[in-house]
Design an enzyme around this catalytic site. Sequence first.
Site, PDB file in Angstrom:
ATOM      1  N   SER A  17      -4.106  13.695  11.795  1.00  0.00           N
ATOM      2  CA  SER A  17      -4.870  14.626  11.181  1.00  0.00           C
ATOM      3  C   SER A  17      -5.561  14.201   9.847  1.00  0.00           C
ATOM      4  CB  SER A  17      -4.183  15.868  11.043  1.00  0.00           C
ATOM      5  OG  SER A  17      -3.418  15.761   9.802  1.00  0.00           O
ATOM      6  N   ARG A  68       9.531  -8.097  10.953  1.00  0.00           N
ATOM      7  CA  ARG A  68       8.408  -7.310  10.289  1.00  0.00           C
ATOM      8  C   ARG A  68       7.503  -8.177   9.626  1.00  0.00           C
ATOM      9  NH1 ARG A  68       8.813  -2.464   7.237  1.00  0.00           N
ATOM     10  NH2 ARG A  68      10.864  -2.193   7.799  1.00  0.00           N
ATOM     11  N   ARG A  94       5.593   3.087   7.869  1.00  0.00           N
ATOM     12  CA  ARG A  94       6.416   1.970   7.500  1.00  0.00           C
ATOM     13  C   ARG A  94       5.960   1.367   6.128  1.00  0.00           C
ATOM     14  NH1 ARG A  94       8.604  -1.266  11.674  1.00  0.00           N
ATOM     15  NH2 ARG A  94       7.861  -3.372  10.549  1.00  0.00           N
ATOM     16  N   LEU A  96       5.184  -1.499   3.594  1.00  0.00           N
ATOM     17  CA  LEU A  96       4.531  -2.894   3.817  1.00  0.00           C
ATOM     18  C   LEU A  96       5.100  -4.035   2.870  1.00  0.00           C
ATOM     19  CD1 LEU A  96       1.036  -1.299   3.938  1.00  0.00           C
ATOM     20  CD2 LEU A  96       2.268  -2.334   6.000  1.00  0.00           C
ATOM     21  N   ASN A 110      -2.726   5.184   0.174  1.00  0.00           N
ATOM     22  CA  ASN A 110      -1.612   6.182   0.848  1.00  0.00           C
ATOM     23  C   ASN A 110      -1.864   7.442   0.506  1.00  0.00           C
ATOM     24  OD1 ASN A 110       0.169   6.497   2.586  1.00  0.00           O
ATOM     25  ND2 ASN A 110       1.775   6.610   1.026  1.00  0.00           N
ATOM     26  N   HIS A 112       0.582  11.033   0.413  1.00  0.00           N
ATOM     27  CA  HIS A 112       2.216  11.436   0.755  1.00  0.00           C
ATOM     28  C   HIS A 112       2.111  12.777   0.424  1.00  0.00           C
ATOM     29  CE1 HIS A 112       6.381  11.047   0.613  1.00  0.00           C
ATOM     30  NE2 HIS A 112       6.156  11.905  -0.518  1.00  0.00           N
ATOM     31  N   GLY A 146       6.636  -0.866  -2.885  1.00  0.00           N
ATOM     32  CA  GLY A 146       7.804   0.139  -3.214  1.00  0.00           C
ATOM     33  C   GLY A 146       7.580   1.162  -2.060  1.00  0.00           C
ATOM     34  N   ASP A 148       6.488   4.732  -1.596  1.00  0.00           N
ATOM     35  CA  ASP A 148       5.348   5.562  -2.416  1.00  0.00           C
ATOM     36  C   ASP A 148       5.518   5.461  -4.034  1.00  0.00           C
ATOM     37  OD1 ASP A 148       5.076   6.760   0.181  1.00  0.00           O
ATOM     38  OD2 ASP A 148       6.954   7.873   0.077  1.00  0.00           O
ATOM     39  N   GLU A 177      -4.004  18.072   1.762  1.00  0.00           N
ATOM     40  CA  GLU A 177      -4.377  16.538   2.009  1.00  0.00           C
ATOM     41  C   GLU A 177      -5.459  16.247   2.605  1.00  0.00           C
ATOM     42  OE1 GLU A 177      -0.911  14.377   4.242  1.00  0.00           O
ATOM     43  OE2 GLU A 177       0.534  16.236   3.876  1.00  0.00           O
TER      44      GLU A 177
END
Length: 217
Positions: A17, A68, A94, A96, A110, A112, A146, A148, A177
């Site tokens: 979404s 990974r 995931r 990174l 990102n 959150h 890290g 978030d 969001e």
Amino acid sequence: MSDDLARVAVLLSGRGSNFVALADACARGEVPAEIVLVLSNKADAGGLDRARERGIPTVAIPSKGMPREEHESRLVAALDEVEAHWVCLAGYMRLLTPVFIDRYAPRIVNIHPALLPSFPGVDAQAQAWEYGVRVSGCTVHLVDTGCDTGPIVLQRTVPVLDDDTSDTLAHRILEQEHVAYPTALRMLLTRRWRVHGRRVVFDPLIDVDRPWPASAN
Ligand code: GAR
């Protein structure tokens, strides 16, 4: 290919979404970007279907069972192939590693579903509800290695109501969001900014008619 539009790739693992919110904002001309690829580590992610419906190229690179770093090398190769310049994580579940981060930082963003640094990781809305906070929200941040932890671009708050469940709270956070992510991406693409310590510092809006070219960021 338009030189005026930033070439953005979206990484997602689920329903997508936030990707839809970004794609719609781009289509309306509110964000000067073109989503050139939607990439998922899950072949059955609903977000890939949403992208196909919009005619946006998709790639699934399943992460299960793959080392990974090999997985991330393949992500980087897919993004390089479409000449992506920015990466938006939209429910990409995931962490990174430097294989990916060093290639694209600081142009990895990102979203959150909590007011970081509270409640990082998975099920942030449920974490906040169970803790009993009176205010939660969402955070758009630059991505580092890290969980978030990267510098914050923008936050929007959501009150926690007495009759909220974890699900109703998550629903209202998600609505915010969908406002926060396009707004933050627009800011990053149209204004001068720099990372100063933990802060993303935007220059004052002196010259709003002449946006900072996306290619120079
Ligand atoms: C969103 O709530 C996003 O903030 C969250 O996953 C959901 C994806 O929804 N991301 C994280 O929790 C990352 N730590 P969507 O697929 O509908 O955009």
